[in-house]
Design an enzyme around this catalytic site. Structure first.
Site, PDB file in Angstrom:
ATOM      1  CB  SER A 100      13.176  75.766  64.552  1.00  0.00           C
ATOM      2  OG  SER A 100      12.939  75.325  63.232  1.00  0.00           O
TER       3      SER A 100
ATOM      4  CG  HIS B  45      13.158  77.932  68.600  1.00  0.00           C
ATOM      5  ND1 HIS B  45      13.130  76.786  69.364  1.00  0.00           N
ATOM      6  CD2 HIS B  45      12.439  77.654  67.487  1.00  0.00           C
ATOM      7  CE1 HIS B  45      12.448  75.854  68.740  1.00  0.00           C
ATOM      8  NE2 HIS B  45      12.011  76.355  67.585  1.00  0.00           N
TER       9      HIS B  45
ATOM     10  CE  LYS C 219       8.769  76.400  69.498  1.00  0.00           C
ATOM     11  NZ  LYS C 219       8.248  75.054  69.350  1.00  0.00           N
TER      12      LYS C 219
HETATM   13  C1  LIG Z   1      10.135  78.584  64.493  1.00  0.00           C
HETATM   14  C2  LIG Z   1       8.877  77.905  64.941  1.00  0.00           C
HETATM   15  N1  LIG Z   1       7.707  78.502  64.693  1.00  0.00           N
HETATM   16  C3  LIG Z   1       6.558  77.941  65.087  1.00  0.00           C
HETATM   17  C4  LIG Z   1       6.537  76.737  65.750  1.00  0.00           C
HETATM   18  C5  LIG Z   1       5.224  76.161  66.123  1.00  0.00           C
HETATM   19  O1  LIG Z   1       4.908  76.449  67.448  1.00  0.00           O
HETATM   20  P1  LIG Z   1       3.941  75.518  68.279  1.00  0.00           P
HETATM   21  O2  LIG Z   1       4.737  74.328  68.722  1.00  0.00           O
HETATM   22  O3  LIG Z   1       3.462  76.365  69.397  1.00  0.00           O
HETATM   23  O4  LIG Z   1       2.841  75.117  67.350  1.00  0.00           O
HETATM   24  C6  LIG Z   1       7.748  76.082  66.039  1.00  0.00           C
HETATM   25  C7  LIG Z   1       7.859  74.822  66.775  1.00  0.00           C
HETATM   26  O5  LIG Z   1       7.049  74.099  67.153  1.00  0.00           O
HETATM   27  C8  LIG Z   1       8.946  76.687  65.615  1.00  0.00           C
HETATM   28  O6  LIG Z   1      10.115  76.081  65.847  1.00  0.00           O
END
Ligand SMILES: Cc1ncc(COP(=O)(O)O)c(C=O)c1O
Length: 373
Positions: A178, A206, A239
């Protein structure tokens, strides 16, 4: 209530070391241009990769769902909150990912802190990439399993660790990291999983909607079979899919297990109709129409990056804040990323590209970066 002195010191310390965080409230939509305090900025900080967060089809689907089903789900899924909309989205997600079944979670964070502790517990072993997202890290911590952290994307190091035997073992990894935008070495990880008989949980947050011929993610990109018996896939809907929430995909048995054992699924109110309907509209749209993904990749290719996440490493937190401030003054909204989100000494500006950026937006960003760096 005022803060006790020792907590005030914590905040002071964050301020002095360039690690203080604060909210900036934008006005209006999450587009390639955003408004803040009456001024327009070029937005290079959003994960709205395909521009779906303000797509008319998603908006209409949400409005229609509110008219038909109301604003709230009223209860957790296992009480009365499981609505036809949830079921339809789960079916669409399972079809989209080519899996038997899927289960919605209220966010990616919920999914990761729910799935990992339901699968793993005290005495078990987890292998985790050192640059995994905080939600995976927290899932590992909550599980109470022993977590061995392998060097970033270093499958030799992972293999070395896999020689530690244990009854239950799980590898966890982002597929697109990320904060770095690079891809995990999934084909090798799956080979190791087969060889050492370990489960693999991949986080496609992502990658969903962005990678693979049909936008199914990095699993599709590398041609790994979706129904691989050791593979558990999670991804997010907030996203590229322009909505909110997350999913886990796998076998019927896995989903049945998670419904019974995953605390962050069981003990929370179900996602509301507007959100679920928008996610379903997004899945339907990207299933049929690859043009937004193609536009995104045109921009990614123009930028010469391997994914829409482009890190510009600065080093110190304070310097990174200074660069972000200069970019901001010149109309570029680019997020400074500092520890603990990234390791000490690797603070960076994290640029994200979207399908809705024009060539002029991209050129302006590069031009301003060159002036500021
Ligand atoms: C790799 C990754 N996993 C999980 C999440 C968490 O997802 P959410 O924003 O839906 O809680 C994120 C970013 O927010 C992320 O970048």
């Amino acid at each position: 209530m005022g803060l006790p002195e020792h907590l005030k010191h914590t905040l002071d310390h964050l301020r002095q070391s360039g690690l203080y965080r604060f909210l900036k409230t934008v006005e209006g939509e999450q587009g390639p241009e955003i408004r803040y305090q009456g001024k327009t900025y070029l937005n290079f900080s959003s994960n709205n990769y395909l521009g779906l967060a303000n797509h008319p089809l998603l908006k209409e689907a949400s409005i229609e769902a509110v008219r038909k089903f109301g604003t709230g789900s009223g209860a957790s899924r296992l009480i009365t909150g499981s609505m036809t909309l949830h079921e339809a989205l789960e079916k669409a997600l399972a079809d989209f990912k080519g899996c038997e079944a899927s289960l919605l979670f209220n966010s990616g964070y919920h999914a990761n802190i729910g799935v990992i502790p339901s699968l793993m517990g005290e005495g078990d072993l987890i292998f985790s990439d050192e640059l995994n997202h905080a939600s995976l890290i927290d899932g590992c911590r909550l599980s109470k399993a022993k977590t061995l952290v392998y060097r970033h994307n270093d499958t030799e190091h992972l293999e070395h660790m896999l020689k530690n035997n244990c009854h239950k073992r799980l590898i966890v990894t982002d597929t697109v990291f990320s904060m770095d935008g690079d891809l995990c070495s999934l084909p090798r990880i799956m080979e190791l999983a087969d060889q050492y008989d370990v489960l693999v949980l991949v986080d496609e947050a992502h990658a969903t909607g962005v990678f693979g011929k049909k936008g199914r993610g990095v699993v599709e990109h590398f041609g790994i079979p979706s129904h691989h018996p050791r593979l558990i896939q999670m991804g997010t809907l907030g996203k590229a899919l322009g909505s909110f929430g997350a999913y886990v995909c796998g076998s019927n048995e896995l989903i049945d297990f998670l419904i019974n054992r995953s605390r962050s699924f069981i003990y929370t109110t179900a996602l509301p109709p507007a959100v679920v309907a928008a996610s379903k509209a997004a899945i339907d749209l990207i299933f049929k129409d690859q043009s937004l993904k193609e536009k995104l990749w045109k921009n990614v290719t123009y930028f010469g990056a391997p994914s829409p996440i482009v890190p510009v490493i600065i080093g110190s937190a304070q310097e990174t804040m200074d660069v972000a401030q200069k970019l901001f003054e010149k109309g570029i909204w680019a997020q400074p990323i500092r520890p603990p989100t990234v390791p000490e000494g690797t603070s960076r500006i994290r640029l994200t590209l979207m399908a809705t950026h024009t060539k002029e937006h991209l050129d302006r960003c590069v031009h301003v970066l060159e002036m500021v760096l």
